[in-house]
Design a protein around this motif. Structure first.
Motif, mmCIF file in Angstrom:
data_model
loop_
_atom_site.group_PDB
_atom_site.id
_atom_site.type_symbol
_atom_site.label_atom_id
_atom_site.label_comp_id
_atom_site.label_asym_id
_atom_site.label_seq_id
_atom_site.Cartn_x
_atom_site.Cartn_y
_atom_site.Cartn_z
ATOM 1 N N HIS A 100 0.815 -1.222 0.000
ATOM 2 C CA HIS A 100 0.000 0.000 0.000
ATOM 3 C C HIS A 100 0.850 1.275 0.000
ATOM 4 O O HIS A 100 0.304 2.377 0.071
ATOM 5 C CB HIS A 100 -0.943 0.013 1.218
ATOM 6 N N ASP A 111 3.227 4.429 -1.081
ATOM 7 C CA ASP A 111 3.288 5.340 -2.217
ATOM 8 C C ASP A 111 4.567 5.139 -3.025
ATOM 9 O O ASP A 111 4.584 5.349 -4.226
ATOM 10 C CB ASP A 111 3.236 6.803 -1.740
ATOM 11 N N ASP A 112 5.633 4.743 -2.371
ATOM 12 C CA ASP A 112 6.945 4.582 -2.996
ATOM 13 C C ASP A 112 6.971 3.316 -3.876
ATOM 14 O O ASP A 112 6.748 2.213 -3.381
ATOM 15 C CB ASP A 112 7.999 4.479 -1.895
ATOM 16 N N ARG A 137 6.637 -0.891 -3.027
ATOM 17 C CA ARG A 137 5.639 -1.771 -3.666
ATOM 18 C C ARG A 137 6.337 -2.920 -4.409
ATOM 19 O O ARG A 137 5.825 -4.038 -4.440
ATOM 20 C CB ARG A 137 4.729 -0.979 -4.596
ATOM 21 N N GLN A 186 2.989 3.188 9.295
ATOM 22 C CA GLN A 186 3.307 4.450 8.636
ATOM 23 C C GLN A 186 3.784 5.496 9.648
ATOM 24 O O GLN A 186 4.783 6.179 9.430
ATOM 25 C CB GLN A 186 2.089 4.979 7.862
#
Length: 192
Positions: free
Chosen positions: A128, A130-131, A135, A173
């Motif tokens: 999940h 953003d980077d 992923r 996170q």
């Protein structure tokens, strides 16, 4: 399974080198247990910080951090005796190790559950992210994570609801941001 009252403990994750870290647990009575060096350094979140989050969110009291909170060693931590002699330190370490062997015999499987849950939740967080590099790490882990979930007993697998995974992702996170910002010699601390 008998539920125990969660004991108070502060846990610090200390960046001790460019690719090294330690974990220090300060129990409610002031005793200190430490693992230094700790395995599984990661610039985004070291392995034992992942365990801390997962065990706390899933209530795995018989795994690493629940055992530390009751004064055990989780088989990897050592008592820190401050300015005490090496003899006093050795005696303290033997006492904690003996306590660890006696405590929570009905919850020994929590170690395995913690390892499996940590892997599944780490994969979920990475997929999940953003980077794109994170992923990509998740994509490399996908088959193992899927297989691990498939081999779990239904009751264990049932705890990985979308809501619970989202809660754990939020904690990953939050603490990942704090960890990644640390310089050598700095630490973050959380309550158990």
């Amino acid at each position: 399974m008998k539920q125990r009252a969660r004991k108070s403990m502060s846990v610090s994750f200390i960046r001790t080198g460019e690719r090294r870290y330690a974990v220090r647990a300060t129990l409610g009575d002031g005793r200190v247990l430490e693992m230094n060096p700790a395995p599984g350094f990661d610039p985004w979140m070291p392995h034992d910080l992942q365990h801390f989050i997962v065990e706390k969110c899933l209530g795995l009291e018989g795994a690493i951090f629940g055992r530390l909170a009751t004064g055990g060693t989780a088989k990897t931590f050592h008592a820190v005796a401050g300015d005490a002699s090496s003899r006093t330190t050795s005696r303290l370490q033997r006492k904690h190790a003996a306590k660890d062997r006696r405590q929570m015999p009905e919850q020994t499987e929590d170690y395995g559950r913690s390892e499996r849950a940590t892997y599944v939740c780490w994969h979920d967080w990475l997929q999940h992210a953003d980077d794109p590099a994170l992923r990509a790490r998740a994509a490399a882990m996908a088959s193992s994570a899927s297989g691990m979930l498939a081999r779990m007993e239904p009751r264990e697998r049932a705890q990985f609801t979308p809501q619970r995974l989202a809660e754990i992702r939020t904690e990953f996170q939050r603490l990942s941001h704090r960890w990644a910002a640390l310089g050598v010699g700095e630490s973050i601390s959380e309550r158990w």
